[in-house]
Design an enzyme around this catalytic site. Structure first.
Site, PDB file in Angstrom:
ATOM      1  CG  MET A   1      71.418 -13.073 -43.215  1.00  0.00           C
ATOM      2  SD  MET A   1      71.184 -11.971 -44.634  1.00  0.00           S
ATOM      3  CE  MET A   1      70.571 -10.499 -43.810  1.00  0.00           C
ATOM      4  NE  ARG A   2      79.255 -14.035 -37.572  1.00  0.00           N
ATOM      5  CZ  ARG A   2      79.235 -15.323 -37.823  1.00  0.00           C
ATOM      6  NH1 ARG A   2      79.718 -15.784 -38.964  1.00  0.00           N
ATOM      7  NH2 ARG A   2      78.723 -16.175 -36.963  1.00  0.00           N
ATOM      8  CB  ALA A   3      78.542  -9.257 -44.224  1.00  0.00           C
TER       9      ALA A   3
END
Length: 665
Positions: free
Chosen positions: A273-275
């Site tokens: 989910m970092r993107a």
């Protein structure tokens, strides 16, 4: 005092300028990775960024730049009783050859030896807190430093546990790295830590190149005067950064744009989910930068261009970057997903649009090709075999890659830092103390050697009385990267489509392993009447993968010439880089049909003996198939003094499965 080149004076590179400015507005984006060829002003523009950042309020005399409004309760310099002061934001540079002590800090040896107290000397991470940490040639950074950098970037704190020192301090910084892809790629773990990535190329336009040279010459002739002429432009940018920072908290992210971001990241199949978070933060910063009160679709598009190119790579050998057509298709699909779900009307299934014929007799949509039973396309674009009398075949599609087992060079080397073979190292773990060799001071051993003699030396106060014979050096052991040279048999005996597919998949798996272990690689291929150095040794492992995927097969097997060409290549590389030990991987079925002096098999064994006499570590991958096997690859391995493995034995998972089955039996 050296006057830096002004940020505003850099010609071109709009994406890089924007990425840096957005990080200045919202440091939570996570930094910028700048990829590009040499001589494209990467370092110049990054160094110019620091002058644009707003001043930092700090506690006076705090070595860790604590914020007076929110001082760090765990700061080693606490409790704070100093007054608040202001200073410019710092740009701290991390050299490629930096030591671990320089990065995280260490015991203050001067105070330890003279005053007898344990005092901590801060490192570069402490200096970069609330500023910019700049790593030039970040892809060449030593692995142990990368691990420390990753931990600090992820947690916002640096932890030091060494030499009797146990310290934790805040280390929140804007991470900016530059790299030349020709010198090798980044480890995936570090790549994902950078919020944004930008690729810069030298301009091909004559007017642009002329202006670059004109400004540079003017700067070199009068640095102070040139910088003063660009001061108003830099001041305008600095004021705009401060304004955007102040407005950032009030910028809203509508739910429709949040859904657009989620749909876009899902379309590119990015990991984790970092993107999504980075795209959202970048879109907020871009909206604040242009003075808007809410994020719009244009902000999301800009954020996606900067945040997704390095995250869509599913494999180390995928090309970085986003194709414009691919991005526009994803944006169009995301626009539909962005709208909140609506209740489905209860229409008649046989009504308009509900009774379309999708049976066996339906014609395919216009523009689509029908497929044959084996999945290959039919029609004018279907690949045709190339070559005729020579028996040459088009490249085979590589089989799926796998996790390769570790192949090591025996012994203890002194090569470039990496992750393959054992080596003496300046930066590895300490294995013992020595009075003769080693790197750096072994503090505890030095103190232990000096302690018994303090009374005889007349020591009366704190500290230690040291002599030269007390000094002990730290002998360290780590891992090195090697030169992995592949010698691949591309002859007719290997050209069966299924076999070459398996061979290509195995070599690609070994190349991926070399990428992860930071090796240099080279590729020698042999077929027909001679061998060819298809790829000279390079740190760009993806270049080797590209050459392998285009490899054509067919013809006779000049095995001896392939081994001699490999020997010549290794000899030249030994002169160029004598500390990097080679590992030769010969991929063949051993069926030599072309010799140098007459007998092909005997010539191949003689060439192998020459490599063994040179001390070259080698692995033979036996590709022989069928019920009747001649065992020629095994004979070649004996002549090389090498292990002989089958294709199946290259897979770490398969070998582990065999071991588990043997233990369970």
């Amino acid at each position: 005092m050296t006057v830096g080149y002004p940020f505003s004076a850099v010609v071109g590179h709009p994406d890089l300028r924007l990425a840096l400015l957005l990080n200045a507005v919202h440091p939570g984006i996570g930094g910028v990775l700048v990829r590009g060829e040499k001589g494209t002003a990467k370092s110049t523009i990054v160094r110019g960024l620091a002058a644009l950042l707003p001043p930092v309020a700090v506690v006076e005399h705090c070595r860790f730049a604590c914020d007076p409004a929110r001082p760090d309760p765990g700061c080693p310099d606490a409790p704070h009783d100093g007054a608040a002061t202001s200073r410019p934001a710092r740009l701290v540079e991390l050299p490629v050859g930096a030591t671990e002590d320089r990065l995280v800090g260490s015991l203050d040896l001067e105070r330890a030896l003279t005053e007898g107290v344990r005092a901590y000397q801060p490192g570069l991470l402490a200096g970069a807190h609330r500023g910019v940490l700049y790593v030039d040639e970040v892809n060449l950074l030593h692995d142990h430093l990368v691990d420390l950098l990753l931990d600090a970037a992820a947690m916002g704190r640096a932890h030091v546990e060494r030499e009797g020192v146990s310290i934790s301090h805040a280390a929140s910084f804007l991470l900016v790295g530059t790299m030349n892809p020709e010198e090798g790629e980044l480890r995936p773990q570090l790549l994902d830590r950078f919020g944004l990535t930008v690729t810069v190329l030298a301009a091909r336009d004559t007017d642009t190149r002329t202006e670059v040279v004109r400004r540079r010459l003017a700067y070199e002739a009068d640095p102070a005067g040139f910088a003063a002429s660009w001061t108003p432009d830099d001041e305008d940018l600095a004021a705009r950064i401060a304004t955007a920072r102040a407005a950032l908290a009030a910028v809203t992210l509508p739910d429709v744009e949040l859904r657009r971001i989620a749909a876009l990241c899902a379309a590119f199949e990015v990991d984790g989910m970092r993107a999504d978070l980075v795209v959202a933060r970048t879109a907020l910063a871009h909206a604040a930068w242009r003075g808007a009160e809410a994020v719009a679709a244009s902000d999301v598009e800009v954020a996606a261009r900067l945040a997704l190119p390095h995250r869509k790579r599913r494999d180390p050998f995928d090309e970085p970057g986003l194709e414009e057509e691919q991005l526009q298709q994803a944006l169009s699909a995301a626009a539909e997903e962005a709208e909140p779900p609506r209740p489905e009307p209860e229409d008649d299934p046989d009504g308009p649009g509900g009774g379309q014929d999708h049976g066996e007799n339906s014609a395919p949509p216009q523009g689509e090709q029908q497929s044959t039973s084996d999945g290959e396309r039919s029609g004018p674009d279907q690949p045709r075999p190339s070559g005729s009398g020579s028996g040459e075949q088009a490249p085979a599609t590589p089989a799926p890659a796998f996790r390769a087992r570790l192949l090591q060079v025996p012994g203890l080397g002194e090569g470039a830092p990496g992750r393959r073979s054992r080596s003496r190292s300046e930066f590895g773990r300490v294995v013992r103390a020595s009075t003769v060799d080693g790197h750096g001071l072994h503090l505890s051993a030095t103190v232990a050697a000096a302690a018994p003699h303090q009374s005889t030396r007349g020591r009366t106060g704190p500290g230690l009385l040291l002599r030269g014979e007390d000094v002990r050096r730290a002998v360290r052991e780590g891992k090195e990267g090697n030169l992995v040279l592949f010698a691949v048999d591309a002859s007719g005996s290997m050209a069966a489509r299924k076999r070459m597919s398996a061979v290509s998949g195995a070599v690609l798996s070994l190349l991926r392993d070399a990428y992860q272990r930071r090796d240099k690689v080279g590729l020698v291929t042999f077929r027909g009447n001679s061998a060819e150095l298809t790829l000279p040794p390079t740190s760009s492992v993806d270049a080797a993968a590209a050459r392998l995927k285009r490899l054509r097969t067919g013809g006779r097997t000049p095995l001896a010439d392939g081994l001699l060409r490999a020997r010549k290549t290794l000899a030249a590389e030994r002169l160029r880089d004598p500390r990097r030990r080679p590992l030769l991987v010969v991929v063949t079925d051993g069926r030599a049909t072309v010799g140098v002096h007459g007998d092909p098999v005997r010539d191949a064994l003689r060439a192998a003996a020459l490599l063994a006499a040179d001390g070259v570590a080698a692995i033979v991958v036996d590709c022989e198939h069928g019920l009747v096997r001649l065992g020629l690859a095994a004979r070649l391995a004996i002549a090389l003094g090498a292990n002989c493995l089958t294709l199946d034995e290259l897979s770490a998972d398969r070998v582990a499965g065999v071991v588990r089955a043997a233990r369970a039996a």
